[in-house]
Motif scaffolding. Structure first.
Motif, PDB file in Angstrom:
ATOM      1  N   GLY A  56       0.818  -1.216   0.000  1.00 10.36           N
ATOM      2  CA  GLY A  56       0.000   0.000   0.000  1.00 10.36           C
ATOM      3  C   GLY A  56       0.844   1.254   0.000  1.00 10.36           C
ATOM      4  O   GLY A  56       0.555   2.213  -0.731  1.00 10.36           O
ATOM      5  N   ASP A  57       1.915   1.270   0.796  1.00 12.68           N
ATOM      6  CA  ASP A  57       2.814   2.425   0.816  1.00 12.68           C
ATOM      7  C   ASP A  57       3.503   2.607  -0.535  1.00 12.68           C
ATOM      8  O   ASP A  57       3.686   3.734  -1.009  1.00 12.68           O
ATOM      9  N   PHE A  59       2.302   1.683  -3.503  1.00 10.36           N
ATOM     10  CA  PHE A  59       1.311   2.211  -4.437  1.00 10.36           C
ATOM     11  C   PHE A  59       1.027   3.685  -4.175  1.00 10.36           C
ATOM     12  O   PHE A  59       0.852   4.469  -5.106  1.00 10.36           O
ATOM     13  N   LEU A  60       0.973   4.074  -2.913  1.00  7.78           N
ATOM     14  CA  LEU A  60       0.732   5.483  -2.594  1.00  7.78           C
ATOM     15  C   LEU A  60       1.885   6.380  -3.040  1.00  7.78           C
ATOM     16  O   LEU A  60       1.666   7.530  -3.424  1.00  7.78           O
ATOM     17  N   SER A  61       3.104   5.853  -3.000  1.00  2.00           N
ATOM     18  CA  SER A  61       4.232   6.670  -3.448  1.00  2.00           C
ATOM     19  C   SER A  61       4.222   6.870  -4.963  1.00  2.00           C
ATOM     20  O   SER A  61       4.874   7.774  -5.470  1.00  2.00           O
ATOM     21  N   LEU A  63       1.204   7.098  -6.736  1.00  4.60           N
ATOM     22  CA  LEU A  63      -0.214   7.336  -6.988  1.00  4.60           C
ATOM     23  C   LEU A  63      -0.468   8.114  -8.270  1.00  4.60           C
ATOM     24  O   LEU A  63      -1.480   7.908  -8.939  1.00  4.60           O
TER      25      LEU A  63
END
Length: 129
Positions: A56-57, A59-61, A63
């Protein structure tokens, strides 16, 4: 990292299967997110060492890359959007105003109930009639 990705894809697949089999009017990925939330609450692992959190981290980086397909869609349908610009603008402004009014109404209702439960006659700074 593969384990976390498999968890995410597995929850999405399970959510899609549940939505298709039950016929509920909710998109499968939304049901999958609910399943993922339940799994994360039940498992309760360490934040940084959990593979799902690591994916998740990651993918967020990155985005901003998820906006590329939407941008391509806008370019592909630019002629259609140009022909229907008035209804699109009205829909966007109308939904924004409706959302703003709903949030204001819910907030005023919440503040009224909060002041009633506290035993005061009105909200702070409000004149009492």
């Amino acid at each position: 990292m593969i384990v976390g990705l498999l968890w995410l894809l597995g929850c999405q697949l399970a959510g899609t299967a549940i939505a298709e089999l039950t016929g509920i009017p909710v998109p499968g990925p939304v049901v999958g997110m609910l399943l993922l939330f339940i799994v994360l609450v039940v498992r309760r692992r360490d934040g940084e060492s959990d593979p799902v959190i690591q994916v998740g981290d990651y993918f967020l980086s990155h985005l901003q890359l998820f906006f590329v397909p939407a941008g391509v869609g806008v370019i592909v349908y630019l002629a259609f959007i140009r022909d229907a610009v008035a209804p699109i603008v009205v829909a966007l402004l109308g939904s924004w105003l409706l959302g703003l009014a709903t949030v204001g109404w819910v907030l005023s209702l919440f503040l009224r109930r909060l002041s009633e439960s506290a035993g005061t006659e009105g909200a702070p700074g409000e004149e009492i009639e």
